[in-house]
Design a protein around this motif. Structure first.
Motif, short mmCIF file in Angstrom:
data_model
loop_
_atom_site.label_atom_id
_atom_site.label_comp_id
_atom_site.label_asym_id
_atom_site.label_seq_id
_atom_site.Cartn_x
_atom_site.Cartn_y
_atom_site.Cartn_z
N UNK A 1 0.82 -1.21 0.00
CA UNK A 1 0.00 0.00 0.00
C UNK A 1 0.86 1.26 0.00
N UNK A 2 2.14 1.14 0.33
CA UNK A 2 3.06 2.28 0.26
C UNK A 2 3.81 2.33 -1.06
N UNK A 3 3.51 1.41 -1.96
CA UNK A 3 4.19 1.26 -3.24
C UNK A 3 3.43 2.04 -4.31
N UNK A 4 4.15 2.82 -5.11
CA UNK A 4 3.56 3.47 -6.28
C UNK A 4 3.70 2.48 -7.44
N UNK A 5 2.60 1.85 -7.82
CA UNK A 5 2.67 0.72 -8.73
C UNK A 5 3.05 1.12 -10.15
N UNK A 6 2.79 2.32 -10.54
CA UNK A 6 3.13 2.75 -11.89
C UNK A 6 4.62 3.07 -11.99
N UNK A 7 5.14 3.83 -11.04
CA UNK A 7 6.50 4.33 -11.14
C UNK A 7 7.55 3.39 -10.56
N UNK A 8 7.15 2.53 -9.61
CA UNK A 8 8.12 1.65 -8.97
C UNK A 8 8.75 2.25 -7.73
N UNK A 9 8.32 3.44 -7.35
CA UNK A 9 8.83 4.09 -6.15
C UNK A 9 7.94 3.76 -4.96
N UNK A 10 8.35 4.20 -3.78
CA UNK A 10 7.59 3.87 -2.56
C UNK A 10 7.67 5.02 -1.58
N UNK A 11 6.55 5.31 -0.93
CA UNK A 11 6.57 6.35 0.10
C UNK A 11 7.05 5.76 1.42
N UNK A 12 7.73 6.62 2.21
CA UNK A 12 8.15 6.19 3.54
C UNK A 12 6.94 6.00 4.44
N UNK A 13 5.93 6.83 4.26
CA UNK A 13 4.63 6.72 4.94
C UNK A 13 3.65 7.54 4.11
N UNK A 14 2.37 7.20 4.14
CA UNK A 14 1.40 7.93 3.31
C UNK A 14 0.88 9.20 3.96
N UNK A 15 1.51 9.68 5.04
CA UNK A 15 1.00 10.85 5.76
C UNK A 15 2.10 11.89 5.94
N UNK A 16 1.69 13.07 6.40
CA UNK A 16 2.61 14.16 6.68
C UNK A 16 2.32 14.77 8.04
N UNK A 17 3.39 15.17 8.72
CA UNK A 17 3.31 16.05 9.88
C UNK A 17 2.65 15.45 11.11
N UNK A 18 2.53 14.12 11.18
CA UNK A 18 2.07 13.51 12.44
C UNK A 18 3.23 13.57 13.42
N UNK A 19 3.05 14.20 14.58
CA UNK A 19 4.17 14.58 15.43
C UNK A 19 4.77 13.44 16.24
N UNK A 20 6.05 13.61 16.55
CA UNK A 20 6.74 12.69 17.45
C UNK A 20 7.73 13.52 18.28
N UNK A 21 7.32 13.94 19.47
CA UNK A 21 6.09 13.61 20.19
C UNK A 21 5.00 14.66 19.98
N UNK A 22 3.82 14.39 20.60
CA UNK A 22 2.73 15.36 20.60
C UNK A 22 3.23 16.68 21.19
N UNK A 23 2.93 17.77 20.50
CA UNK A 23 3.36 19.08 20.96
C UNK A 23 4.75 19.48 20.53
N UNK A 24 5.48 18.56 19.88
CA UNK A 24 6.82 18.87 19.43
C UNK A 24 6.82 19.44 18.02
N UNK A 25 8.03 19.70 17.52
CA UNK A 25 8.16 20.29 16.17
C UNK A 25 8.75 19.30 15.18
N UNK A 26 8.94 18.06 15.59
CA UNK A 26 9.50 17.05 14.69
C UNK A 26 8.38 16.46 13.84
N UNK A 27 7.84 17.29 12.99
CA UNK A 27 6.70 16.94 12.16
C UNK A 27 7.13 17.03 10.69
#
Length: 609
Positions: free
Chosen positions: A245-271
């Motif tokens: 599900x993280x694979x781009x089937x047309x191009x052969x590339x892959x996403x590290x995760x399908x989301x952006x900016x989910x924090x680690x940790x909550x309230x931090x800036x490592x998004x």
């Protein structure tokens, strides 16, 4: 933990935000969506993984948008996947009845997911049926920024205010007076909703149930190639689907995760925005998929990465899914962030970093692919040989390392180790196939570099290898990957000492590990972070390779038990609460499930090769 028949549980939110543990992933090889336990879809980027999101309520529950389909006065719910598919079922119990919702980003009838081609129908199907009693179903499609509609004979034409480039069409088997409707249903009644984009399907036959059956069958055909005989087999099966599900089937590339900016940790800036193709992450993914029977993804990835390198004229650490430069990192001040953890970022500022491990990742992937019968064309060898030549000197220069520190670069031990991998694999390929190139020089440099890593990164005071090749710096869990890539033997006394030091000094408790300690290894960013799951899976591998099989199996079981009921894992875990942190689902963590399972199975069989 993964539960194919989970119990109903209350739906909990934190001031409007779902727990990451309560989200399911669906996808079609072009994009992906997250479906909440309450029936809402708070995340969908169209038409591609890295497109501007149509729905991003996950990053601002009031202004981000969603596609809700839920029961009024919802009491409890449960979710599960149809076996061996990415078709998700959500059951919602209200005060008067029970409703089942089936969600999928649909695939073409007869699609072959092992083929290097697109299979997406460019549509989302949501199909609800009342299993018991009666229900009042609320349906609402609310794109970020709002939308205008036009009633057509076949449904609604939807114009999203912030995405005028999209041609959206919403169809149903029941009348739609607008983007928000309420439906009174009795036992056996059905409500079908289909959102399409791109090549709009509004004049096609409307048969959502048939489309869902075709989609499920396409996934099951692909899973017939699954081959695995180790522990936690149901979770390993699910991990393989998650990686696909993280694979781009047309191009052969892959996403590290399908989301952006989910924090680690909550309230931090490592998004961070993870919706791009990291060379490292994609290579890890195809390696994991190959180990459970799926070879085609490696073929597609090798072609994609060498084309991307050629087009950019020099190797980059990450690309868009189409092989273009990653957009400049910007902050979106219009969204408050998941659980008010600003900033929300699009693009990624690490794209121009120097990370020398990528040469080894690509050559290792090529070596495995050729071992499995891949065909090496002259142009492919030319590109691979050039990467080996670059690696021969690159290890001497500072880089930002595997963890992409945003501080001054150093000569990281892991990066030097992966340059050694590049030279070692180029030597093996060249000798095996009698190919032209400075094979003898590569072999000698690879041997020298292996010795340098064991000698120069050794910290006599700490009695372990250190994160930097000059022996300075703190302890880094990436050192656990060195035996896995055959840079140093797992049972070498210095690797044994390093493994024990990491297990003790980087421990976050209960088998969890930090990547490094921020007070000892500054990375240029404020605050701390959670425990990084992949590092604990690397510890499993090292323990198994060092003969501590029961200890490794115990740790592996504990880590697998942290998966959500759907079998999904995040990037990080909050050690204090066990809550999920960071972008979700994270490919790295599911790679760990597969790779460590294979390692344990081989260790039990006496195979440590």
């Amino acid at each position: 933990m993964l539960d194919p028949d989970p119990s109903f549980r209350p739906v909990s939110r934190w001031e409007g935000y779902p727990r990451l543990e309560d989200l399911g992933l669906i996808g079609d090889g072009a994009t992906a969506a997250l479906v909440g336990l309450d029936g809402s879809i708070p995340w969908l980027c169209l038409p591609h993984f890295d497109s501007e999101p149509l729905l991003c309520g996950l990053l601002d529950h009031q202004h981000g948008g969603h596609f809700a389909l839920t029961v009024e006065d919802l009491r409890e719910a449960r979710q599960y996947y149809k076996p061996d598919t990415a078709v998700l079922v959500t059951e919602l119990r209200g005060p008067t009845g029970l409703v089942e919702i089936t969600d999928a980003l649909t695939l073409r009838a007869g699609a072959d997911l092992s083929d290097d081609a697109g299979a997406s129908r460019a549509e989302l199907v949501r199909s609800a049926v009342v299993l018991d009693g009666t229900a009042r179903l609320q349906a609402e499609l609310l794109p970020r920024g709002g939308a205008q509609t036009r009633v057509l004979a076949s449904g609604l034409e939807v114009r999203a205010s912030l995405r005028p480039d999209l041609r959206l069409h919403l169809r149903s088997n029941r009348p739609l007076s607008g983007l928000r409707t309420v439906h009174e249903l009795e036992q056996g009644d059905r409500l079908h909703l289909t959102l399409s984009w791109g090549r709009v399907h509004r004049h096609h036959r409307f048969d959502p149930e048939a489309v869902l059956r075709d989609t499920a069958e396409a996934w099951r055909r692909w899973m017939r190639g699954f081959s695995y005989g180790g522990p936690q087999e149901p979770l390993v099966r699910r991990a393989a689907i998650t990686l696909k599900l993280c694979d781009d089937w047309i191009n052969g590339s892959m996403v590290a995760a399908p989301t952006s900016s989910l924090p680690a940790p909550i309230g931090g800036v490592r998004n961070w925005d993870y919706r791009y193709a990291w060379i490292r992450d994609a290579a890890f993914t195809v390696f994991a998929l190959r180990r459970v029977g799926f070879d085609g993804e490696a073929d597609a990835f090798l072609g994609w990465v060498l084309d991307a390198f050629e087009n950019s004229r020099q190797p980059r650490i990450m690309y868009t899914l189409r092989g273009d430069p990653v957009p400049e990192e910007i902050q979106d001040t219009g969204l408050e962030g998941y659980r008010r953890s600003a900033p929300v970022r699009w693009g990624n500022g690490a794209a121009d970093q120097r990370q020398h491990d990528i040469y080894g990742e690509v050559l290792d992937c090529a070596d495995q692919w050729l071992h499995a019968g891949g065909d090496l064309q002259p142009a492919l060898w030319s590109g691979l040989a050039e990467l080996a030549e670059t690696a021969a000197s690159a290890w001497r220069r500072p880089d930002q390392g595997i963890w992409e520190v945003r501080s001054e670069g150093r000569v990281f031990t892991y990066s030097a180790g992966m340059c050694q991998v590049a030279l070692d694999r180029a030597t093996a390929i060249g000798e095996r196939l009698n190919l032209p190139g400075p094979i003898t020089t590569w072999r000698a440099t690879a041997g020298k570099l292996r010795r340098l890593i064991l000698e120069r990164s050794w910290d006599e005071d700490s009695q372990c290898l250190s994160e930097h090749l000059d022996g300075g710096g703190g302890l880094d869990a990436s050192l656990l990957a060195l035996p896995l890539r055959k840079v140093v033997p797992a049972d070498h006394p210095r690797m044994r000492a390093t493994t024990a030091a990491i297990a003790e000094r980087l421990s976050a408790g209960d088998g969890l590990l930090y990547r490094y300690l921020h007070d000892q290894s500054p990375d240029g960013l404020p605050g701390d972070e959670g425990a990084f799951l992949l590092c604990s899976f690397w510890l499993v591998d090292n323990l198994a390779l060092q003969g501590h099989i029961e200890q490794a199996e115990h740790l592996y079981t504990s880590l697998c038990g942290r998966a959500s009921p759907l079998g999904l894992l995040p990037e990080q875990i909050d050690p204090a609460t066990g809550a999920f942190m960071g972008n979700f689902p994270q490919a790295f963590s599911h790679i760990g499930i597969i790779a460590s399972g294979v390692t344990l199975a081989r260790a039990r069989a006496g195979d440590t090769a």
